[in-house]
Design a protein around this motif. Structure first.
Motif, PDB file in Angstrom:
ATOM      1  N   CYS A 187       0.845  -1.192   0.000  1.00 25.73           N
ATOM      2  CA  CYS A 187       0.000   0.000   0.000  1.00 25.73           C
ATOM      3  C   CYS A 187       0.881   1.242   0.000  1.00 25.73           C
ATOM      4  N   THR A 215       0.058  -1.568  10.423  1.00 26.06           N
ATOM      5  CA  THR A 215      -0.891  -1.258   9.356  1.00 26.06           C
ATOM      6  C   THR A 215      -1.127  -2.520   8.545  1.00 26.06           C
ATOM      7  N   VAL A 260      -2.409  -4.062   5.312  1.00 16.03           N
ATOM      8  CA  VAL A 260      -2.703  -3.601   3.953  1.00 16.03           C
ATOM      9  C   VAL A 260      -3.646  -4.543   3.212  1.00 16.03           C
ATOM     10  N   THR A 271       4.200  -3.077   8.582  1.00  9.35           N
ATOM     11  CA  THR A 271       3.257  -3.220   7.476  1.00  9.35           C
ATOM     12  C   THR A 271       3.011  -4.712   7.294  1.00  9.35           C
ATOM     13  N   SER A 276      -5.711  -1.054  -1.461  1.00 14.81           N
ATOM     14  CA  SER A 276      -4.273  -1.126  -1.672  1.00 14.81           C
ATOM     15  C   SER A 276      -3.923  -0.862  -3.122  1.00 14.81           C
ATOM     16  N   ASN A 284      -6.492   5.592  -0.235  1.00 14.06           N
ATOM     17  CA  ASN A 284      -5.500   5.387   0.808  1.00 14.06           C
ATOM     18  C   ASN A 284      -5.519   6.525   1.797  1.00 14.06           C
TER      19      ASN A 284
END
Length: 490
Positions: free
Chosen positions: A2, A23, A25, A306, A483, A489
């Motif tokens: 992402c 996070t 994604v 991530t 993504s 986003n």
């Protein structure tokens, strides 16, 4: 992977939660519509198990049947038994507070403090159920703007909580749901922002379900103006949510609870603005509608993570219960805790290889007077008779995302028995339905997998193994996310 765009309404949220934690994604909703999705968040169950089909009372949204069944087993009930101090503010379920379903006097079990919006999203001129009493609001920004009111009451709750017990807050602001009413100080922001024109934007719905083949393509200029305005106003409303996050974290820091609190930020569904020439809405099987944001920070979660493994909104309830110390083998959920993915030192686990997305379409039994040629059975119709939903927009999909395969297989419950198949590795925007190109044995295998998923419950739903008390805050907003599409986003 992402990629975050430079211009965004959620800069503080990304810095304070995403950069300070994990996070995800590849986070998905198991159904792309408000009430059934929120019901999945609360119960940890697929829609075929909690039986909320759409946003209407007849579709079981906040109905008496829901209240007697799944709501009585939702995760706040377990937190309450563990002496958590629980607080809810904002939109609950679309039909909450209706007189035929308990009126404002109904407080779902498990909540100590209850500040719930009656009905669907509003920013002004709404009614709240405040601990089972009706509270009407007008159009004063200082007194009534709902996003700020939720923020202020949550801060007050934190000031007055008992330090002897853990707490849980669930905050559900209206933004960025229509009518997209921004706070006065933000109504001129993002004046040059438009819905991005990449990906599947204004592409024809070739070889897709008939509902995707009916929009005008290319879209008329007035439709483009409309969706651009909606996109910009949605961003403006989210600036107040960004302020909410900042104020909450400052408060947690001031009361010495920030490092001891798990904070979740997510949404109930995605959103489209012009993809496949559909003006604005959700309800579709494509990535732009089923992907949601998910960021989490808290004890044991290293910053700037991530994470690629797929996570579903039915995983939120078991993750929260896992953090609180509940033995998940005693809980009736279809989802699984993803605590191990964020904080590996606390658990061991592996990612699920595939999952289900299901949706029951809504329509009107009579013909829309503005669109007589389309006949009955449609709903959410825009100018130029572009309709976003229909009775036969009822589908179920298997989504496979395991590091080696990135596929989607969907069947519609209609007279055509329509099937859509996408290889998202080679076609991330789902432009080509490859159902006629795929080996029939693969289609048969996907069909059998789908049949099993549609009847799965609890441990029979394939995912990772089920296996401390902390304060918790859950922010359920409506930020669109993908993504693949930079427009969504944060």
């Amino acid at each position: 992977m992402c990629l975050f765009v430079l211009q965004t309404p959620m800069k503080k949220t990304k810095a304070l939660i995403g950069d300070a934690g994990a996070t995800f994604v590849n986070a998905f909703t198991v159904t792309p519509l408000c009430c059934p999705s929120r019901s999945s968040v609360l119960t940890g169950r697929y829609p075929h198990n909690h039986e909320v089909r759409n946003n209407s009372l007849s579709g079981n949204c906040s109905s008496l049947q829901w209240q007697k069944g799944p709501e009585a087993e939702a995760f706040p009930v377990y937190l309450n038994k563990l002496k958590y101090q629980t607080f809810f503010a904002g939109k609950y379920l679309n039909q909450y507070g209706k007189k035929e379903a308990g009126d404002v006097g109904h407080i779902p079990p498990g909540w100590d403090q209850w500040h719930a919006l009656v009905g669907n999203s509003q920013y002004y001129n709404y009614t709240l159920s405040v601990n089972a009493k009706e509270e009407k609001h007008g159009d004063s920004y200082e007194k009534d703007y709902l996003t700020d009111l939720i923020t202020n009451r949550s801060l007050n709750f934190l000031d007055n909580r008992s330090p002897q017990h853990p707490f849980f807050l669930m905050l559900s602001p209206p933004a960025p749901h229509s009518p997209w009413t921004a706070a006065p100080q933000y109504q001129k922001e993002f004046g040059d922002v438009k819905a991005p024109r990449d990906g599947s934007f204004d592409k024809p719905g070739k070889d897709k379900h008939w509902l995707l083949r009916q929009p005008i393509n290319p879209m008329p200029s007035k439709t483009l103006d409309y969706l651009d305005n909606a996109y910009r106003r949605r961003w403006q409303t989210l600036l107040s949510v960004d302020d909410m996050v900042e104020l909450l974290l400052k408060k947690l820091d001031s009361i010495k609870e920030l490092d001891n609190t798990y904070i979740f930020y997510t949404s109930d569904n995605g959103y489209h603005t012009g993809q496949f020439s559909l003006p604005i809405d959700k309800r579709q099987l494509y990535e732009f509608d089923i992907r949601v944001p998910l960021m989490v920070r808290g004890p044991g979660i290293k910053p700037n993570q991530t994470l690629q493994a797929p996570v579903l909104n039915i995983d939120l309830a078991p993750t929260i219960l896992d953090i609180s110390g509940v033995n998940l083998s005693t809980v009736n959920v279809d989802g699984q805790s993803f605590l191990s993915q964020m904080a590996p030192s606390l658990r061991n686990g592996t990612a699920r290889p595939f999952f289900l997305v299901e949706y029951t379409g809504e329509g009107h039994p009579t013909t829309d007077p503005a669109c007589p040629k389309l006949g009955p059975g449609l709903s959410q119709c825009f100018p130029d008779c572009v309709c976003e939903d229909a009775f036969n927009n009822t589908y179920a999909c298997v989504r496979t995302l395991d590091g080696q395969q990135n596929l989607q297989y969907c069947e519609f419950a209609d007279s055509e028995s329509f099937v859509e198949v996408y290889n998202l590795t080679s076609d991330p925007h789902q432009l080509e339905n490859i159902v006629k190109k795929v080996d029939p044995t693969i289609l048969q295998a996907m069909n059998q997998r789908l049949i099993k998923l549609q009847s799965c419950a609890g441990d029979s739903c394939p995912d990772f193994p089920k296996y401390r008390t902390f304060p918790l805050i859950s922010l359920i907003t409506r930020l669109c996310f993908s993504s693949c599409d930079k427009s969504q986003n944060i």
